[in-house]
Design a protein around this motif. Structure first.
Motif, PDB file in Angstrom:
ATOM      1  N   GLY A 108     152.532  57.588  40.378  1.00 46.06           N
ATOM      2  CA  GLY A 108     152.885  56.286  39.834  1.00 46.06           C
ATOM      3  C   GLY A 108     151.786  55.248  39.861  1.00 46.06           C
ATOM      4  N   THR A 109     150.569  55.618  40.258  1.00 41.44           N
ATOM      5  CA  THR A 109     149.435  54.692  40.238  1.00 41.44           C
ATOM      6  C   THR A 109     148.827  54.681  38.842  1.00 41.44           C
ATOM      7  OG1 THR A 109     148.935  55.096  42.571  1.00 41.44           O
ATOM      8  CG2 THR A 109     147.171  54.170  41.218  1.00 41.44           C
ATOM      9  N   THR A 123     147.133  49.422  39.126  1.00 40.92           N
ATOM     10  CA  THR A 123     148.388  48.778  39.513  1.00 40.92           C
ATOM     11  C   THR A 123     149.331  49.830  40.076  1.00 40.92           C
ATOM     12  OG1 THR A 123     149.316  49.025  37.287  1.00 40.92           O
ATOM     13  CG2 THR A 123     148.231  46.925  37.792  1.00 40.92           C
ATOM     14  N   GLN A 124     150.206  49.393  40.950  1.00 41.03           N
ATOM     15  CA  GLN A 124     151.265  50.249  41.487  1.00 41.03           C
ATOM     16  C   GLN A 124     152.564  49.451  41.536  1.00 41.03           C
ATOM     17  OE1 GLN A 124     149.803  51.224  45.379  1.00 41.03           O
ATOM     18  NE2 GLN A 124     148.856  53.147  44.724  1.00 41.03           N
ATOM     19  N   GLY A 131     154.444  44.785  43.987  1.00 38.42           N
ATOM     20  CA  GLY A 131     153.526  45.564  43.191  1.00 38.42           C
ATOM     21  C   GLY A 131     152.106  45.346  43.642  1.00 38.42           C
ATOM     22  N   ARG A 132     151.263  46.284  43.388  1.00 38.06           N
ATOM     23  CA  ARG A 132     149.841  46.153  43.717  1.00 38.06           C
ATOM     24  C   ARG A 132     149.009  46.262  42.444  1.00 38.06           C
ATOM     25  NH1 ARG A 132     151.461  50.159  47.601  1.00 38.06           N
ATOM     26  NH2 ARG A 132     151.782  49.181  49.630  1.00 38.06           N
ATOM     27  N   ALA A 133     148.004  45.378  42.336  1.00 34.33           N
ATOM     28  CA  ALA A 133     146.980  45.552  41.320  1.00 34.33           C
ATOM     29  C   ALA A 133     145.679  45.730  42.060  1.00 34.33           C
ATOM     30  CB  ALA A 133     146.925  44.349  40.406  1.00 34.33           C
ATOM     31  N   LEU A 134     145.156  46.910  42.065  1.00 35.11           N
ATOM     32  CA  LEU A 134     143.994  47.207  42.901  1.00 35.11           C
ATOM     33  C   LEU A 134     142.708  47.131  42.098  1.00 35.11           C
ATOM     34  CD1 LEU A 134     146.407  49.630  43.676  1.00 35.11           C
ATOM     35  CD2 LEU A 134     145.067  49.247  45.727  1.00 35.11           C
ATOM     36  N   VAL A 135     141.711  46.547  42.736  1.00 33.73           N
ATOM     37  CA  VAL A 135     140.375  46.497  42.152  1.00 33.73           C
ATOM     38  C   VAL A 135     139.474  47.350  43.016  1.00 33.73           C
ATOM     39  CG1 VAL A 135     138.477  45.015  41.433  1.00 33.73           C
ATOM     40  CG2 VAL A 135     140.834  44.160  41.374  1.00 33.73           C
TER      41      VAL A 135
END
Length: 315
Positions: A108-109, A123-124, A131-135
């Motif tokens: 789901g990532t 994003t997750q 929710g996560r938005a990863l950089v």
């Protein structure tokens, strides 16, 4: 909390991390390899236990306090949206320079490889309603300042929570502000799992995360902004004039407990008096399950905020 369809969430994270096994993707090729590496970096930092799956089409989370619909972007220049049952929404843009298409892993990532210089974005959706938005900053040349543009509903604003994060607040019904969402305090860790100093600042409605990497930082590193909207967190804030009224034993809203009532062994009037004396404002916790606010509020703790923090509402 009950989950309708799949629980989704919007979350923001800045990440630098390395050395993770590459997950399997259906197709081969350089683009997939790049996406697989981006997913591996993110999922090493976050794990997958709380990842709910792809939310690019929008999904509904049902809770005992109403429903929340979360949508993550199909490409890097899109926006994460978290919408409450009344259709109000808080959105957040990713720090993208290129509108890279998203690729979603089995867990789901969703990743957006090379969406900025030396940087992957992701994003997750999470099972807890966030929710996560990863950089993923891939090396020391990646920028350590990341900017996330926030779209707030009319009347909403941000108040520092005193722990490095922010409450997203709206009118509490006549006076004060009530938190309807939250931006968690940021965290960051390097490829060895060591914490890296990080902090937030605001420019208008732009959330800025700064990661303090150095000569001993093992790249890549992960840093995490996370927000929710539409679920009352239970913190109510009052400004200086409202705090002064409470300190003098007055009432500013009908649902506020009597100022003489004790909260944690102290009266609201006494807490407010201390806030006035120290040029601060009063805040307190209420039962987060009671929406809208009512005279039956269960007070769960109170304190002061503002002062040197420079909170915009404490004035």
């Amino acid at each position: 909390m009950k989950i309708k369809n799949s629980v989704r969430a919007a979350l923001l994270t800045t990440a630098l991390i390395a050395g993770t096994a590459v997950p399997a993707f259906a197709a081969g090729g350089p683009a997939v390899s790049s996406a697989a590496q981006a997913v591996a970096a993110v999922q090493k930092a976050t794990g997958t236990a709380d990842v709910a799956g792809d939310s690019t089409q929008g999904t509904v989370m049902a809770t005992d306090r109403g429903s929340v619909t979360v949508t993550t972007p199909a490409s890097a220049e899109g926006r994460i949206s978290v919408a409450a049952a009344d259709d109000s929404a808080v959105t957040m843009g990713l720090p993208a320079a290129v509108d890279a298409a998203g690729t979603t892993s089995a867990a789901g990532t969703t990743v957006y490889p090379d969406a900025a210089a030396h940087t992957d974005l992701a994003t997750q959706a999470t099972t807890v309603g966030g929710g996560r938005a990863l950089v993923t900053l891939k090396d020391a040349a990646a920028p350590t300042t990341q900017r996330f543009d926030l779209g707030l509903p009319e009347g909403a604003s941000l108040v520092a929570d005193g722990n490095g994060g922010y409450d997203i607040v709206t009118s509490a019904g006549g006076a004060g502000l009530v938190a309807r969402g939250h931006i968690d305090a940021p965290w960051a860790k390097d490829a060895n799992g060591k914490s890296v100093p990080t902090r937030y600042s605001l420019e208008g409605n732009t959330l800025i995360q700064t990661i303090e990497t150095g000569p001993d930082t093992a790249f890549p590193v992960v840093a995490d902004p996370h927000y929710t909207w539409g679920i009352i967190s239970g913190t109510v804030y009052f400004n200086k004039s409202e705090t002064k009224v409470i300190a003098l034993g007055g009432t500013v809203v009908s649902w506020l407990p009597h100022p003489a009532a004790e909260v944690g062994g102290r009266s609201l009037a006494g807490i407010a008096g201390y806030a006035v004396a120290t040029d601060q404002c009063i805040k307190f916790k209420v039962n987060p399950g009671l929406v809208p606010l009512s005279p039956a509020l269960a007070v769960g703790g109170s304190g002061v905020y503002g002062g040197s923090a420079g909170d915009g509402y404490c004035r």
